[in-house]
Design an enzyme around this catalytic site. Structure first.
Site: not given
Ligand SMILES: NC(=O)c1ccc[n+]([C@@H]2O[C@H](COP(=O)([O-])OP(=O)(O)OC[C@H]3O[C@@H](n4cnc5c(N)ncnc54)[C@H](OP(=O)(O)O)[C@@H]3O)[C@@H](O)[C@H]2O)c1
Length: 237
Positions: A141, A154
């Site tokens: 991130s 985070y």
């Molecule tokens: N969205 C953004 O703007 C953004 C920006 C920078 C970086 N990121 C990074 O991108 C990555 C993906 O984020 P996203 O935004 O796509 O998230 P998201 O849509 O909220 O999806 C998160 C996924 O991770 C699973 N998850 C969460 N905690 C878990 C655990 N302890 N064990 C196994 N699975 C788990 C969730 O399913 P369950 O809840 O069912 O477990 C879901 O499948 C992350 O590493 C995040 O930090 C995101």
């Protein structure tokens, strides 16, 4: 069983970027082992992708040692591991507390999910990665290198994740190690980070996947990349 198609393990694959990347790799014929805590939503994703490739869904939290062992067993059933994607992540509250208000349990959960679990899973799967001359892709991130009010737990976890990737790269140079900042994406996590805000202007996670695929295809040196920069650099090349 040994399959000829490459195999990937993607954590957090039931939604957002993890699901988008799983979908793209499935379309390329990769064998997939997918993880998330919510079994129903994960099964729904896996059932959809199973129409085009071999998919194994293993529900559980990456923070759970027994679950990580199940993931490793699932990987070994399919053969060497070409790609390990640390995508599952914990935000640490919505709204995110300032550091002065951060309770230790929340901080611990963030670190366990975003740092300790990826390190443990990597260590456990290292022989499988070595056998495939594989790649580890950790989703980082911009918070890892910037300082935003409320993002302390985070951000610290993502900075630590970047450091883990860099150290693994120094210690295991035969493998590829990437920490990638995907940029803002319109996902549940992003909405939780900005509760009540309209995030409809943020790009969908599917828009980041081409940069990740390009990274995997061109296999640049191990390191930290921003998906946006990488996509631009490759488009211009
Ligand atoms: N969205 C953004 O703007 C953004 C920006 C920078 C970086 N990121 C990074 O991108 C990555 C993906 O984020 P996203 O935004 O796509 O998230 P998201 O849509 O909220 O999806 C998160 C996924 O991770 C699973 N998850 C969460 N905690 C878990 C655990 N302890 N064990 C196994 N699975 C788990 C969730 O399913 P369950 O809840 O069912 O477990 C879901 O499948 C992350 O590493 C995040 O930090 C995101």
């Amino acid at each position: 069983m040994t399959t000829t198609s490459p195999t990937a393990l993607i954590t957090g694959a039931s939604a957002g970027l993890g699901r988008a990347l799983a979908t793209a790799l499935a379309e390329r014929g990769w064998t997939l082992v997918l993880d998330a805590r919510g079994a129903d939503r994960l099964a729904e994703v896996a059932t959809g992708l199973a129409r085009v490739t071999t998919v194994e869904a293993v529900a559980g939290s990456v923070t759970d040692r027994a679950h990580r062992a199940e993931l490793a067993a699932a990987v070994r059933f399919h053969g060497p591991l070409d790609l390990l994607v640390h995508n599952a992540s914990e935000l640490g509250g919505s709204p995110q507390p300032r550091l002065v208000d951060l309770d230790p349990q929340t901080f611990e959960t963030v670190l366990q999910t975003n740092v300790v679990a990826p390190a443990a899973l990597t260590r456990q799967l290292l022989p499988d990665l070595v056998a495939a001359h594989g790649t580890v892709l950790a989703i980082s991130s911009d918070a890892a290198v910037e300082h935003y009010e409320g993002w302390g737990a985070y951000a610290a976890s993502k900075a630590a994740l970047d450091h883990l990737v860099g150290t693994f790269a120094a210690e295991q140079p035969a493998l590829r190690w990437y920490a990638v900042d995907p940029g803002d994406m319109r996902t549940a996590m992003h909405q939780a980070a900005f509760p009540g805000e309209d995030i409809s202007d943020r790009p969908l996670p599917e828009s980041v996947v081409p940069a990740l695929l390009r990274l995997l295809d061109t296999a640049p040196p191990s390191g930290r990349y921003r998906a946006s920069e990488y996509a631009v650099r490759e488009v211009l090349a």
